[in-house]
Design a protein around this motif. Structure first.
Motif, PDB file in Angstrom:
ATOM      1  N   ILE A 168       0.846  -1.189   0.000  1.00  0.00           N
ATOM      2  CA  ILE A 168       0.000   0.000   0.000  1.00  0.00           C
ATOM      3  C   ILE A 168       0.883   1.241   0.000  1.00  0.00           C
ATOM      4  N   GLY A 169       1.970   1.179   0.745  1.00  0.00           N
ATOM      5  CA  GLY A 169       2.903   2.297   0.815  1.00  0.00           C
ATOM      6  C   GLY A 169       3.617   2.543  -0.506  1.00  0.00           C
ATOM      7  N   MET A 170       3.528   1.592  -1.415  1.00  0.00           N
ATOM      8  CA  MET A 170       4.100   1.804  -2.737  1.00  0.00           C
ATOM      9  C   MET A 170       3.023   2.211  -3.728  1.00  0.00           C
ATOM     10  N   GLY A 171       1.823   2.420  -3.221  1.00  0.00           N
ATOM     11  CA  GLY A 171       0.767   2.944  -4.071  1.00  0.00           C
ATOM     12  C   GLY A 171       0.008   1.903  -4.863  1.00  0.00           C
ATOM     13  N   MET A 172       0.082   0.659  -4.439  1.00  0.00           N
ATOM     14  CA  MET A 172      -0.599  -0.381  -5.203  1.00  0.00           C
ATOM     15  C   MET A 172      -2.088  -0.469  -4.860  1.00  0.00           C
ATOM     16  N   THR A 205      -5.217   5.197   2.467  1.00  0.00           N
ATOM     17  CA  THR A 205      -4.362   6.366   2.319  1.00  0.00           C
ATOM     18  C   THR A 205      -3.575   6.597   3.613  1.00  0.00           C
ATOM     19  N   GLN A 206      -4.240   6.470   4.728  1.00  0.00           N
ATOM     20  CA  GLN A 206      -3.541   6.651   5.995  1.00  0.00           C
ATOM     21  C   GLN A 206      -2.517   5.550   6.224  1.00  0.00           C
ATOM     22  N   ALA A 208      -0.824   4.174   3.881  1.00  0.00           N
ATOM     23  CA  ALA A 208       0.292   4.536   3.014  1.00  0.00           C
ATOM     24  C   ALA A 208       1.168   5.590   3.684  1.00  0.00           C
ATOM     25  N   ILE A 209       0.518   6.598   4.261  1.00  0.00           N
ATOM     26  CA  ILE A 209       1.263   7.657   4.925  1.00  0.00           C
ATOM     27  C   ILE A 209       2.083   7.071   6.074  1.00  0.00           C
ATOM     28  N   VAL A 212       5.123   5.191   4.734  1.00  0.00           N
ATOM     29  CA  VAL A 212       6.215   6.031   4.260  1.00  0.00           C
ATOM     30  C   VAL A 212       6.910   6.728   5.431  1.00  0.00           C
ATOM     31  N   GLN A 213       6.110   7.288   6.316  1.00  0.00           N
ATOM     32  CA  GLN A 213       6.699   8.039   7.432  1.00  0.00           C
ATOM     33  C   GLN A 213       7.540   7.154   8.329  1.00  0.00           C
ATOM     34  N   THR A 217       8.159   1.154   4.236  1.00  0.00           N
ATOM     35  CA  THR A 217       8.214   0.885   2.805  1.00  0.00           C
ATOM     36  C   THR A 217       9.577   0.349   2.384  1.00  0.00           C
ATOM     37  N   MET A 218      10.593   0.802   3.115  1.00  0.00           N
ATOM     38  CA  MET A 218      11.937   0.493   2.651  1.00  0.00           C
ATOM     39  C   MET A 218      12.577  -0.678   3.381  1.00  0.00           C
TER      40      MET A 218
ATOM     41  N   ILE B 146       9.330   4.727  -6.093  1.00  0.00           N
ATOM     42  CA  ILE B 146       8.035   4.162  -5.733  1.00  0.00           C
ATOM     43  C   ILE B 146       6.887   4.941  -6.378  1.00  0.00           C
ATOM     44  N   ILE B 209       1.417   9.443  -0.874  1.00  0.00           N
ATOM     45  CA  ILE B 209       2.799   8.973  -0.839  1.00  0.00           C
ATOM     46  C   ILE B 209       3.715  10.044  -1.406  1.00  0.00           C
TER      47      ILE B 209
END
Lengths: 223, 223
Positions: A168-172, A205-206, A208-209, A212-213, A217-218, B146, B209
């Motif tokens: 989700i954090g990669m926007g999928m 969306t939350q 995902a945020i 990332v924060q 994601t990494m 990403i 993101i």
DNA sequence: TCAGATAGGTGACAAATGTAACTTGCCAGT
DNA sequence: ACTGGCAAGTTACATTTGTCACCTATCTGA
């Protein structure tokens, strides 16, 4: 011998840097360039170890230049020299992989020291610039209020849930996640529901945020 | 006279710090504490200007301690001293508003210098630790793949579009955004459609993101 | 062996999101 | 005064997302 390239558009500064570093032990200036484009050509021929680079230059600015250099020659270390702390540039330069960020008012001794540190794999930030970096971090802290996740909750997440958070954090979309993991879309949706309630969030969306924060994601998921 | 408080659980180090800083010009040690809890009590009584703090301590660790101090006494500057670069702690300490992060191997002269810089509103990072910070930034750069936004496109965004991107980056729903800006929900949706096509993204999650990664969430929109 | 947990799945539904075509009102420039 | 453009709005519609109740198989501990 550390091979150094100077990239600086103002002649006076370029020359004074050359003079400053001339026959310092362990350092050899192998060339100078007036702008980014020239620099890139020179780099291919001369293969320096460390580049001293001005950030504000005509033709191609330092930030772009760093990006290109780091792509093709990731091993070359770059020290950014700047007249004044150009807000805009600092973070982009760091992001692109500069190893140092110093004001031009630096002393010869410090500069020599800096080149050696950077060459040895270290990194340097000028105190004045460090202030900005610190501010950046405390901004990140403030950003926590945006998506607030109960700290304990993260431990409850299963391996699959963590992987889904990453996706989700990669926007999928759900469909795309379905292809990655080999579950049905309904199952993915159920997992997401469970993630939302565990982390006490409202929608993807939350998630995902949060992903990332928190840097999720990494990261590699091991568990 | 800069009033300094030392917070350090190991007696040997605590004492040696005291001796090191004893009767240095401009610096006055007004107290020492062995752990976070003690420190907080002392701070209320003594109101130091600068705190030297160990990060690994029993009872209450330095990170928590910094958080609490900064909440109630935001003006007090904090320098974190650490035996070795404790990966975990670095970022959290910085996030919570520490003004310096130094290894204990530092010389007396450097330490005195550091205290003065920090007192004057500056900030410091040890070269070894700077490496971590720089790595952090290049991680952010790697994350770019990403959600990939055409760089030129960003300029095309209107002020309203930028603000909406920020709100999405804070995890707000369309309804919530509607309340913030005074438009109708339909209009917000139209704006989002326009953002998506300008940035060539697919859905609000990707916008979020992008907002977080690019730091847009934290910037002021001026345009 | 049997109860219960757990991972995965289904289907139906409500809500949120994104898209497109069209309207309205306003302003600037000719 | 006319026209084009722009900001904002409306409506209708298709899709995606999230929730919930319930199903099935597999495994595990008493």
């Amino acid at each position: 011998m550390i091979k150094v390239l100077i990239v600086e558009d103002q002649e006076i500064i370029r020359q004074s840097l050359e003079i400053m570093l001339h026959n310092k032990a362990g350092i050899q200036i192998i060339g100078t360039a007036e702008n980014g484009k020239q620099a890139i050509k020179l780099i291919k021929k001369l293969v320096p170890d460390v580049i001293l680079m001005d950030i504000r230059m005509p033709e191609m600015d330092g930030v772009q230049c760093i990006e290109i250099i780091k792509e093709t020659f990731p091993k070359i270390k770059i020290i950014v020299l700047t007249t004044f702390d150009d807000d805009e540039y600092v973070f982009n330069a760091l992001k692109n992989g500069a190893s140092g960020y110093l004001l031009k008012g630096i002393s010869v001794k410090e500069l020599v020291e800096a080149i050696k540190i950077v060459y040895g794999g270290g990194a340097l930030i000028n105190p004045n610039i460090a202030v900005k970096v610190f501010k950046f971090f405390s901004q990140m802290a403030n950003a926590d209020y945006i998506v607030n996740v109960a700290k304990g909750a993260v431990k409850d997440l299963s391996k699959n849930e963590l992987r889904i958070i990453q996706f989700i954090g990669m926007g999928m979309s759900n469909k795309e996640i379905t292809e990655k993991l080999k579950f049905s879309e309904g199952t993915i949706r159920n997992y997401i529901s469970s993630i939302l309630s565990k982390l006490n969030l409202r929608d993807r969306t939350q998630i995902a945020i949060y992903a990332v924060q928190s840097g999720l994601t990494m990261k590699e998921v091991s568990n």
